[in-house]
Design an enzyme around this catalytic site. Sequence first.
Site, mmCIF file in Angstrom:
data_model
loop_
_atom_site.group_PDB
_atom_site.id
_atom_site.type_symbol
_atom_site.label_atom_id
_atom_site.label_comp_id
_atom_site.label_asym_id
_atom_site.label_seq_id
_atom_site.Cartn_x
_atom_site.Cartn_y
_atom_site.Cartn_z
ATOM 1 C CG ASP A 345 105.560 63.120 29.996
ATOM 2 O OD1 ASP A 345 105.009 63.023 28.855
ATOM 3 O OD2 ASP A 345 106.423 62.572 30.478
ATOM 4 C CD GLU A 382 101.383 61.758 28.507
ATOM 5 O OE1 GLU A 382 101.611 61.301 27.224
ATOM 6 O OE2 GLU A 382 102.298 61.771 29.350
#
Length: 624
Positions: A345, A382
């Site tokens: 993330d 990401e």
Amino acid sequence: MSSAHPQPARHLAQPGTAGAGHLLGDPHHDGSALYVSNPTPSLGESVTVRVRVPLAGTERGIHLRVVRDGEPRMSAAELVETTSTDRWYEAQVLVHNPVTSYRFFVNEPGGYRWLNGKGLFSREVPDVSDFRLTVFDAAPEWMTGSLVYQVFPDRFARGIAEKPTPEWAQDAEWADEPIGSGPGVGTQLYGGDLPGIEQHLDHLEDLGVGTLYLTPVFPGRSNHRYDASSFDEVDPLLGGDEALASLSGAVHERGMRIMGDITTNHTGDGHEWFRRAQADRSSPEGSFFYWQDDEPGYVGWLEHASLPKLDYRSPELARRMIDGPDSVIGRWISEPFALDGWRVDVANMTGRYADQDMTHEVARTVRRTMQDINPDAVLVSEHFHDSGLDMMGDGWHANMNYSAFTRPVWSWVVAEDSAVPALGLPTSLPRRSGRDMVAAMRDFDSVVPWKVVASQWNMLGSHDTPRLRSLVGSLDMVEVAAGLLFTYPGTPVVFAGDEIGAEGLNGEHARVTMPWDEPDRWDGDTFDVYRRLVALRRSSVALRTGGLRWVLVEDDAVAFLRESPDETVLVLVARAPWCGAVLPEAIAPDGAPVTLYGDADLEPVDGGYALPAGGPGVHAWRLR
């Protein structure tokens, strides 16, 4: 990849009709096996690279331009083969640097052109879009050859009959509509868990899934769990450590893989490390975070006080979080959990703050830690915008490909009257032409090595975006978008629910539950489209591993070739009826093309094959 600029000589449709021109008159090169002898060379190795020039080309010769130690060098390519359709040139690239960039000089009467990753240019171009060879290993075939299926655990299925409601949560009924904004967005709890996922693995197998990707499973104070309070256990609300080990075992027994989701950039403000750091700045954990004089006294991700940002200048943080088998990264890759990789993330911000930039060091450390335990483990970042400078392949294997796939495709398939907001922008999503879509794809694809392009996570939506069905409004256009997803280079990723027509207007609103017992929310026709397209991709080595050669780029239709040494597949995707085109007969050297998908054969006409002009629709034909 071959060029869309400038336009080559047009091969028109049947006489007396308006037809689109094809792009098969341009020289072509990409990084696939048909054009590069070894995509993962060793330092000091020479790699053979090939250029295809159609017989109608007027080149006086081809030269290779390689940048070595920062300086361009030119060498002549050799004409090695002439076929009934093309001349093939070869040259040698010495991989003198870990990332070696090259392009081709096409010498022509009256001037010259450059062939690089963006196409063919009659002007000077910067090096940023040159082809690249790197010494770093590509993502393993198990990921690139399969469908990745994303599950948001709270919304997939309930497997545990009774569980307590934490004090931070608001209970929701399974059929309730998710809150899209405002209070309750992060605390509306539906109660999905890991045993529920395990009970529905038949659905994944029926769809053709190869990899299950779970958003975070660590405890937190939200339904999304990106605010971890610990990295040492699985949230008991999801079933705890035993449930993850059981799910992983069940996934592997079916021949599939499983990937986790980790926040290397931040923790939650309830994390045990952060609590100790706040209580005692001189503790080891005190060096894990960035502190400041302004409120709240520490740096939060995007100024969110609930998500304190991690500081990788701390050797102790690196040891605990990312470095070695006993780190957080290493523990969950190991048995009994045996995750096959991580999606990271906010990877673009990890290790970056003010004058500090340790992102590449963090990525390389995470990858080394994983691969020391499992050499086939995968690392995916990401990154919502231009990830090119982070994607040379030595750290992240691939990126969630919003810029080079999701956004361009959305802009082409979005309904003309759509009011769905553009992702991260203060406007609704505009509808753009096929030319704009392809130009954007090529812009972003050209700045990373081909083997990264061939691994990227291509998506039509995720837990952070609107749902595809809400963007396009019809099953026909869902099929058009999904047709691109399953035929374009890269790894197709489906967010659970897209395959049955789930809807949602933004990331939070799109996190709907799977309607296992609600047939009115389950679109079987959409599921059939996805299942057939997954089967198409699985049936074709060219669609899984081949190169990309653009054939036609029009406002309402695009066509491209996926080429491997053993197979060539032609793909045509149209969002609306268009003018049609005729391709030269030589595209199918072995005789009549074989229809793989769609309701139209590639019809022979005088001197060629006519592309069907209907739409919307998706077609694929095997040519060789």
